[in-house]
Design an enzyme around this catalytic site. Structure first.
Site, mmCIF file in Angstrom:
data_model
loop_
_atom_site.group_PDB
_atom_site.id
_atom_site.type_symbol
_atom_site.label_atom_id
_atom_site.label_comp_id
_atom_site.label_asym_id
_atom_site.label_seq_id
_atom_site.Cartn_x
_atom_site.Cartn_y
_atom_site.Cartn_z
ATOM 1 N N SER A 77 -10.454 7.043 -3.379
ATOM 2 C CA SER A 77 -11.695 7.799 -3.214
ATOM 3 C C SER A 77 -12.881 7.177 -3.937
ATOM 4 C CB SER A 77 -11.489 9.265 -3.634
ATOM 5 O OG SER A 77 -10.481 9.870 -2.836
ATOM 6 N N HIS A 102 0.860 -1.191 0.000
ATOM 7 C CA HIS A 102 0.000 0.000 0.000
ATOM 8 C C HIS A 102 0.895 1.240 0.000
ATOM 9 C CE1 HIS A 102 -2.844 3.046 1.297
ATOM 10 N NE2 HIS A 102 -3.803 2.229 0.911
ATOM 11 N N GLY A 119 -7.593 9.093 -0.356
ATOM 12 C CA GLY A 119 -7.984 9.924 0.771
ATOM 13 C C GLY A 119 -8.067 11.399 0.442
HETATM 14 C C1 PEP Z 1 -6.848 3.126 0.306
HETATM 15 O O1 PEP Z 1 -6.228 3.578 1.245
HETATM 16 O O2 PEP Z 1 -6.619 1.970 -0.073
HETATM 17 C C2 PEP Z 1 -7.850 3.978 -0.326
HETATM 18 C C3 PEP Z 1 -8.213 3.703 -1.537
HETATM 19 O O3 PEP Z 1 -8.335 5.034 0.410
HETATM 20 P P1 PEP Z 1 -9.570 6.013 0.022
HETATM 21 O O4 PEP Z 1 -10.668 5.144 -0.540
HETATM 22 O O5 PEP Z 1 -9.965 6.652 1.317
HETATM 23 O O6 PEP Z 1 -9.056 6.960 -0.984
#
Ligand code: PEP
Length: 244
Positions: free
Chosen positions: A208, A95, A172
């Site tokens: 997101s 990640h 995010g």
């Molecule tokens: C993630 O951290 O894997 C992610 C996609 O976060 P978000 O959906 O909040 O952008």
């Protein structure tokens, strides 16, 4: 036909009481579909809680990181065999928050994917470029390099993995890759997978994803589901996007 997979990444969020409410709501609200797998990747201390709540349901569970080592003097790390004992099906590796905040290299990510598979877990290997890299026209080089490290580490076992394309600039931030932007990168990864004899690997999009954009993203031919952070913490939102 690749069925879609939607995975919630709780990141470092939750607590026993709020988790219990979320898990109950996910169980109650999900209408099982033959073409869709659903899972949550929770913080290590809550794996037992996830197992107890979700065992025997359509929901799978997993962790957000794993050690490359099987055991030993690695204080603070968690081995894949330990995750397997808690019934994990999935584990995230690479990640962007691990790469950026913990300095994980491509080689480390590949080694973690190998360790996961050795314990019978499915690694969800994350790749994705930063905004600066995209603006510099480097996304192919970055995503390709990250993919190649995973492919080289897994070798013949690559077909057993899952990939997640997560542009760092969309995580995010509320800023989502357009379906066409996501498809362009997913098609690039699909071609790399095809060349490696692993065209059937599922490629999730992350960044997101929410109920309002999931349907258009999931409609793209090479988008095989989503890896979802913030929206996976709200049952109604996660259920809606998972079913989109
Ligand atoms: C993630 O951290 O894997 C992610 C996609 O976060 P978000 O959906 O909040 O952008």
């Amino acid at each position: 036909m690749r069925g879609k997979l939607v995975v919630g990444n709780w990141k470092m969020n939750g607590g026993l009481a709020s988790n219990a409410a979320l898990l109950v709501a996910l169980l109650a609200g999900w209408k099982p579909r033959a073409d869709r797998d659903v899972a949550v990747c929770v913080p290590f201390p809550y794996l037992g809680q996830a197992r107890d709540a979700l065992a025997g349901s359509p929901w799978s569970w997993g962790a957000q990181d794993v050690s490359r080592h099987a055991s030993g003097a690695f204080t603070g790390d968690v081995a894949a065999g330990m995750l397997a004992e808690f019934g994990c099906r999935f584990v995230l590796v690479g990640h962007s928050e691990r790469r950026q905040l913990h300095g994980e290299s491509d080689a480390e990510v590949g080694a973690k994917a190998v360790a996961a598979l050795a314990a019978g877990l499915t690694p969800i290997a994350c790749v994705g470029e930063t905004l600066a890299e995209r603006d510099a026209g480097q996304w192919q080089a970055v995503v390709g390099r990250q993919f190649d490290a995973v492919a080289a580490a897994l070798e013949k076992d690559l077909p057993l993995a899952v990939l997640a394309y997560e542009p760092v600039w969309a995580i995010g931030t509320g800023r989502t890759a357009s379906p066409e932007q996501a498809q362009e990168v997913h098609a690039f990864l699909r071609e790399r997978l095809r060349q490696a004899g692993a065209a059937g690997v599922r490629i999730l999009y992350g960044g997101s994803v929410k109920a309002g954009n999931a349907r258009d993203l999931f409609a793209m031919p090479d988008v095989d589901g989503g890896l979802v952070g913030g929206a996976s913490l709200v049952a109604t939102e996660f259920l809606a996007l998972a079913g989109a």
